[in-house]
Design a protein around this motif. Sequence first.
Motif, PDB file in Angstrom:
ATOM      1  N   SER A  52       0.694  -1.494  -0.187  1.00  0.00           N
ATOM      2  CA  SER A  52       0.083  -0.121  -0.303  1.00  0.00           C
ATOM      3  C   SER A  52       0.644   1.021   0.264  1.00  0.00           C
ATOM      4  O   SER A  52       0.742   1.908  -0.353  1.00  0.00           O
ATOM      5  CB  SER A  52      -0.453  -0.102   1.227  1.00  0.00           C
ATOM      6  N   LEU A  53       1.776   1.652   1.287  1.00  0.00           N
ATOM      7  CA  LEU A  53       2.464   2.544   0.659  1.00  0.00           C
ATOM      8  C   LEU A  53       3.502   2.251   0.015  1.00  0.00           C
ATOM      9  O   LEU A  53       3.866   3.644  -0.483  1.00  0.00           O
ATOM     10  CB  LEU A  53       4.048   2.825   1.818  1.00  0.00           C
ATOM     11  N   SER A  54       3.853   1.517  -1.096  1.00  0.00           N
ATOM     12  CA  SER A  54       4.883   1.319  -2.214  1.00  0.00           C
ATOM     13  C   SER A  54       3.856   2.843  -3.432  1.00  0.00           C
ATOM     14  O   SER A  54       4.294   2.658  -4.036  1.00  0.00           O
ATOM     15  CB  SER A  54       5.291  -0.015  -3.009  1.00  0.00           C
ATOM     16  N   ARG A  55       2.849   1.703  -3.395  1.00  0.00           N
ATOM     17  CA  ARG A  55       1.891   2.236  -4.508  1.00  0.00           C
ATOM     18  C   ARG A  55       1.469   3.957  -4.294  1.00  0.00           C
ATOM     19  O   ARG A  55       1.614   4.700  -4.692  1.00  0.00           O
ATOM     20  CB  ARG A  55       0.471   1.711  -5.022  1.00  0.00           C
ATOM     21  N   LYS A  56       1.245   4.428  -3.275  1.00  0.00           N
ATOM     22  CA  LYS A  56       0.793   5.675  -2.439  1.00  0.00           C
ATOM     23  C   LYS A  56       2.264   6.648  -2.763  1.00  0.00           C
ATOM     24  O   LYS A  56       2.133   7.492  -3.653  1.00  0.00           O
ATOM     25  CB  LYS A  56       0.835   5.627  -0.793  1.00  0.00           C
ATOM     26  N   PHE A  57       3.102   6.297  -2.664  1.00  0.00           N
ATOM     27  CA  PHE A  57       5.252   6.681  -2.511  1.00  0.00           C
ATOM     28  C   PHE A  57       5.108   7.147  -4.176  1.00  0.00           C
ATOM     29  O   PHE A  57       5.707   7.982  -4.486  1.00  0.00           O
ATOM     30  CB  PHE A  57       6.536   5.914  -2.357  1.00  0.00           C
ATOM     31  N   ALA A  58       4.475   5.869  -5.126  1.00  0.00           N
ATOM     32  CA  ALA A  58       4.837   5.995  -6.744  1.00  0.00           C
ATOM     33  C   ALA A  58       3.876   7.170  -7.271  1.00  0.00           C
ATOM     34  O   ALA A  58       4.694   7.626  -8.210  1.00  0.00           O
ATOM     35  CB  ALA A  58       5.156   4.644  -7.381  1.00  0.00           C
ATOM     36  N   GLU A  59       2.358   6.944  -6.625  1.00  0.00           N
ATOM     37  CA  GLU A  59       1.877   8.188  -7.442  1.00  0.00           C
ATOM     38  C   GLU A  59       1.857   9.715  -6.583  1.00  0.00           C
ATOM     39  O   GLU A  59       1.446  10.244  -7.265  1.00  0.00           O
ATOM     40  CB  GLU A  59       0.185   7.565  -5.994  1.00  0.00           C
ATOM     41  N   GLU A  60       2.848   9.499  -5.304  1.00  0.00           N
ATOM     42  CA  GLU A  60       3.306  11.174  -5.022  1.00  0.00           C
ATOM     43  C   GLU A  60       4.380  11.394  -5.024  1.00  0.00           C
ATOM     44  O   GLU A  60       4.961  12.818  -4.714  1.00  0.00           O
ATOM     45  CB  GLU A  60       2.433  11.079  -3.592  1.00  0.00           C
ATOM     46  N   ALA A  61       5.078  10.463  -5.189  1.00  0.00           N
ATOM     47  CA  ALA A  61       6.541  11.327  -5.899  1.00  0.00           C
ATOM     48  C   ALA A  61       7.127  10.499  -6.408  1.00  0.00           C
ATOM     49  O   ALA A  61       6.980   9.082  -7.330  1.00  0.00           O
ATOM     50  CB  ALA A  61       7.437  10.902  -4.129  1.00  0.00           C
ATOM     51  N   PRO A  62       8.060  11.369  -7.750  1.00  0.00           N
ATOM     52  CA  PRO A  62       9.284  10.751  -8.656  1.00  0.00           C
ATOM     53  C   PRO A  62       9.771   9.709  -8.339  1.00  0.00           C
ATOM     54  O   PRO A  62      10.588  10.609  -7.156  1.00  0.00           O
ATOM     55  CB  PRO A  62      10.060  11.676  -9.413  1.00  0.00           C
ATOM     56  N   THR A  63       9.669   8.017  -8.227  1.00  0.00           N
ATOM     57  CA  THR A  63      10.338   7.615  -7.118  1.00  0.00           C
ATOM     58  C   THR A  63      12.023   6.271  -8.601  1.00  0.00           C
ATOM     59  O   THR A  63      12.765   6.145  -7.877  1.00  0.00           O
ATOM     60  CB  THR A  63       9.747   5.838  -7.811  1.00  0.00           C
ATOM     61  N   THR A  64      12.072   7.087 -10.010  1.00  0.00           N
ATOM     62  CA  THR A  64      13.178   7.142 -10.687  1.00  0.00           C
ATOM     63  C   THR A  64      13.952   8.341 -10.765  1.00  0.00           C
ATOM     64  O   THR A  64      13.585   9.535 -11.050  1.00  0.00           O
ATOM     65  CB  THR A  64      12.448   6.594 -11.627  1.00  0.00           C
ATOM     66  N   ILE A  65      15.355   7.938 -10.776  1.00  0.00           N
ATOM     67  CA  ILE A  65      16.408   9.231 -11.160  1.00  0.00           C
ATOM     68  C   ILE A  65      16.883   8.477 -12.673  1.00  0.00           C
ATOM     69  O   ILE A  65      16.992   7.193 -12.720  1.00  0.00           O
ATOM     70  CB  ILE A  65      16.902   9.666  -9.906  1.00  0.00           C
ATOM     71  N   ASN A  66      17.708   9.817 -13.721  1.00  0.00           N
ATOM     72  CA  ASN A  66      18.403   8.392 -14.450  1.00  0.00           C
ATOM     73  C   ASN A  66      19.753   9.188 -14.521  1.00  0.00           C
ATOM     74  O   ASN A  66      19.966  10.705 -13.896  1.00  0.00           O
ATOM     75  CB  ASN A  66      18.075   8.763 -15.701  1.00  0.00           C
ATOM     76  N   PHE A  67      20.606   9.399 -15.201  1.00  0.00           N
ATOM     77  CA  PHE A  67      22.187   9.132 -15.265  1.00  0.00           C
ATOM     78  C   PHE A  67      22.497   9.059 -16.686  1.00  0.00           C
ATOM     79  O   PHE A  67      22.384   9.025 -17.229  1.00  0.00           O
ATOM     80  CB  PHE A  67      22.903   8.472 -14.149  1.00  0.00           C
ATOM     81  N   ALA A  68      23.760  10.074 -16.762  1.00  0.00           N
ATOM     82  CA  ALA A  68      24.504  10.351 -17.980  1.00  0.00           C
ATOM     83  C   ALA A  68      24.904   9.024 -18.019  1.00  0.00           C
ATOM     84  O   ALA A  68      25.421   8.229 -17.129  1.00  0.00           O
ATOM     85  CB  ALA A  68      25.410  11.624 -17.939  1.00  0.00           C
TER      86      ALA A  68
END
Length: 211
Positions: A52-68
């Motif tokens: 439940s918290l994982s779904r809420k986190f994914a809906e309310e915050a960017p869970t992924t960042i990218n790199f060069a």
Amino acid sequence: MAASAVLVAGCSPETTRTFHNTAGSELDEGYFGNPTMNNHLVMTGQYNAIVSLSRKFAEEAPTTINFAFNDASLDASARASLDKQAQWIAQYPSVKFRVYGHTDKVGGNAYNKRLGLRRARAAVNYLVSRGISRSRLEAVASFGETQPLIVTETPERRNRRTVTEVSGFLGKRQQLQDGKYALFSYTETVTSATEPHELTIIDEGGSAEER
């Protein structure tokens, strides 16, 4: 013979391998202890809360960042996303998080696994700098080049990423129902069954006789 040929043709090497695997082997993702940990979370009631918290986190915050390419440094976009992650994480002081590092498929697997872990650690260090306790953050896993979002052998920014996920709780989570409640429920059931009850019999004429 024709029917046999059709059946054999329908069995791919992957299907045959899966059929002959040891029961339960599909639960082992290659990381020792994961199935046991999953069972522990289910039995202690933490699994549903984590989902439940994982779904809420994914809906309310960017869970992924990218790199060069071939880099583990955080650019402005990555830092902005991690700032939002930190704000969300700060709302749940008893929850732990894990950061997974990934690379694209350019280069050797061993090198990419180390690079993925460097990226995960860079994200964790930044979250710590934003006030999140290091005890709540893990950068212990790197999937290297083995889990691409985009399947390609060429450089691909979307594959060069870290993903932050809810992983558990700092302490034992209080359960809504424990053994004492079950004992109480059982005792109430037995007591109710042994208490004197008034029996009412309805005869064919419709009158009631109490005994």
